[in-house]
Motif scaffolding. Structure first.
Motif, short mmCIF file in Angstrom:
data_model
loop_
_atom_site.label_atom_id
_atom_site.label_comp_id
_atom_site.label_asym_id
_atom_site.label_seq_id
_atom_site.Cartn_x
_atom_site.Cartn_y
_atom_site.Cartn_z
N ARG A 36 0.85 -1.18 0.00
CA ARG A 36 0.00 0.00 0.00
C ARG A 36 0.89 1.23 0.00
O ARG A 36 1.94 1.26 0.63
CB ARG A 36 -0.91 0.00 1.23
N ASN A 37 0.42 2.26 -0.67
CA ASN A 37 1.24 3.45 -0.85
C ASN A 37 1.14 4.38 0.36
O ASN A 37 0.32 5.30 0.38
CB ASN A 37 0.83 4.19 -2.13
N ARG A 38 1.97 4.12 1.35
CA ARG A 38 2.00 4.98 2.53
C ARG A 38 3.32 4.82 3.26
O ARG A 38 3.96 3.77 3.18
CB ARG A 38 0.84 4.67 3.47
N SER A 94 5.22 6.19 7.21
CA SER A 94 4.98 6.80 8.51
C SER A 94 6.26 7.50 8.93
O SER A 94 7.34 6.90 8.87
CB SER A 94 4.60 5.71 9.52
N MET A 100 1.02 8.82 -2.64
CA MET A 100 1.39 8.08 -1.43
C MET A 100 0.98 8.86 -0.19
O MET A 100 1.19 10.07 -0.11
CB MET A 100 2.89 7.80 -1.41
N PHE A 101 0.39 8.17 0.76
CA PHE A 101 -0.07 8.80 2.00
C PHE A 101 1.06 8.84 3.02
O PHE A 101 1.82 7.87 3.17
CB PHE A 101 -1.25 8.02 2.57
N VAL A 102 1.16 9.97 3.74
CA VAL A 102 2.20 10.15 4.75
C VAL A 102 1.53 10.30 6.12
O VAL A 102 0.76 11.23 6.35
CB VAL A 102 3.06 11.40 4.46
N ARG A 103 1.82 9.36 7.00
CA ARG A 103 1.28 9.40 8.36
C ARG A 103 2.29 10.07 9.29
O ARG A 103 3.47 9.70 9.30
CB ARG A 103 1.00 7.98 8.85
N HIS A 148 -3.27 13.36 1.45
CA HIS A 148 -1.98 12.67 1.52
C HIS A 148 -1.28 12.79 2.87
O HIS A 148 -0.12 12.39 2.99
CB HIS A 148 -1.06 13.20 0.42
#
Length: 271
Positions: free
Chosen positions: A57-59, A61, A92-95, A121
């Motif tokens: 998955r595109n993420r 942390s 891409m998601f950034v946590r 995102h």
């Protein structure tokens, strides 16, 4: 004295990058180190994007304290913006990890500064053990932000954090219900069967689909449960840390649950 790396290997993927989601490290006080951390995160985004065929998955942390948060918030925000620009390019998601309570408000300040420009995102982590989280949940629900909800692994004083696990669970359940109803695809981060079961029941009762949220667990814990939940149709994200700065992370894993301490003792006994 630092423990040998093999003791941490159940919780940390490796000391070099193959495929991972979070580079370990924290509390950078040098601008050049913060810029280097930013560039490492950017490289991580590009590496994961290039390996998207692997089914990841595109993420990622990240920890803002690695990108200059404790030096200057504006400097850190600019580093984060540069990272998010690359993340958007690769969808891409950034946590944003939540660290100790001394950085909570700063982390949320920086998040709210960048969120209007990157609404799809970026999202924060909130810790159920902190007493302030009730109002932070209200704010995130108002924004409709994707939140990662966890119990909290940092040692905090009773003046600002709940100490009783039953009380922490009670707060967690309340926050989980609010997030599932009012935010976009939040992450329910827990290995606690009581909380997992309650989340499933709440979602079923309120017609919240399995595609509307996800469960999150740490690499190395509840592996069979992770597989079973995925097979049952729930979205399951495994938080995979990597890097040489594993000791602070590993130490917190030991404080979280007795079973983690027993794992280390068994490892020592086996030599």
């Amino acid at each position: 004295m630092k423990l040998p790396f093999f003791l941490a290997s159940r919780f940390v993927a490796g000391e070099t990058l193959d495929v991972a989601l979070d580079k370990l490290g924290e509390h950078v006080h040098d601008r050049s180190e913060a810029i280097a951390a930013r560039d490492t995160y950017i490289d991580l985004v590009r590496t994961l994007a290039a390996r998207s065929d692997d089914g990841l998955r595109n993420r990622i942390s990240i920890k803002l304290s690695m990108m200059g948060q404790m030096i200057d918030e504006d400097f850190c925000e600019e580093n984060l913006r540069q990272l998010l620009e690359v993340a958007v390019e690769h969808d891409m998601f950034v946590r944003l990890d939540m660290e100790g309570s001394d950085l909570t408000q700063s982390t949320l300040n920086i998040f709210e500064a960048v969120y209007p420009d990157f609404p799809n995102h970026v999202g924060p982590v909130l810790q159920a053990m902190l007493k302030r989280t009730d109002r932070d949940i209200d704010r995130m629900c108002e924004l409709g932000v994707s939140v990662r909800l966890c119990k909290g692994a940092y040692a905090e004083p009773a003046s600002i954090a709940y100490q009783d696990m039953n009380q922490i669970r009670e707060r967690y359940l309340d926050y989980m219900e609010r997030l599932l109803q009012h935010t976009d695809y939040s992450g329910i981060a827990t290995h606690d069967d009581q909380l997992i079961g309650a989340t499933k029941d709440f979602a079923d009762r309120h017609d919240i689909g399995t595609d509307d949220f996800e469960f999150q667990m740490l690499y190395g814990l509840r592996r069979s449960t992770q597989r079973e939940m995925a097979q049952d149709g729930y979205n399951m994200m495994v938080y995979v840390p990597y890097g040489t700065e594993w000791f602070p992370y590993f130490s917190r894993r030991l404080r979280e649950k007795k079973e983690n301490i027993w794992f280390v003792l068994r490892s020592l006994w086996k030599g």
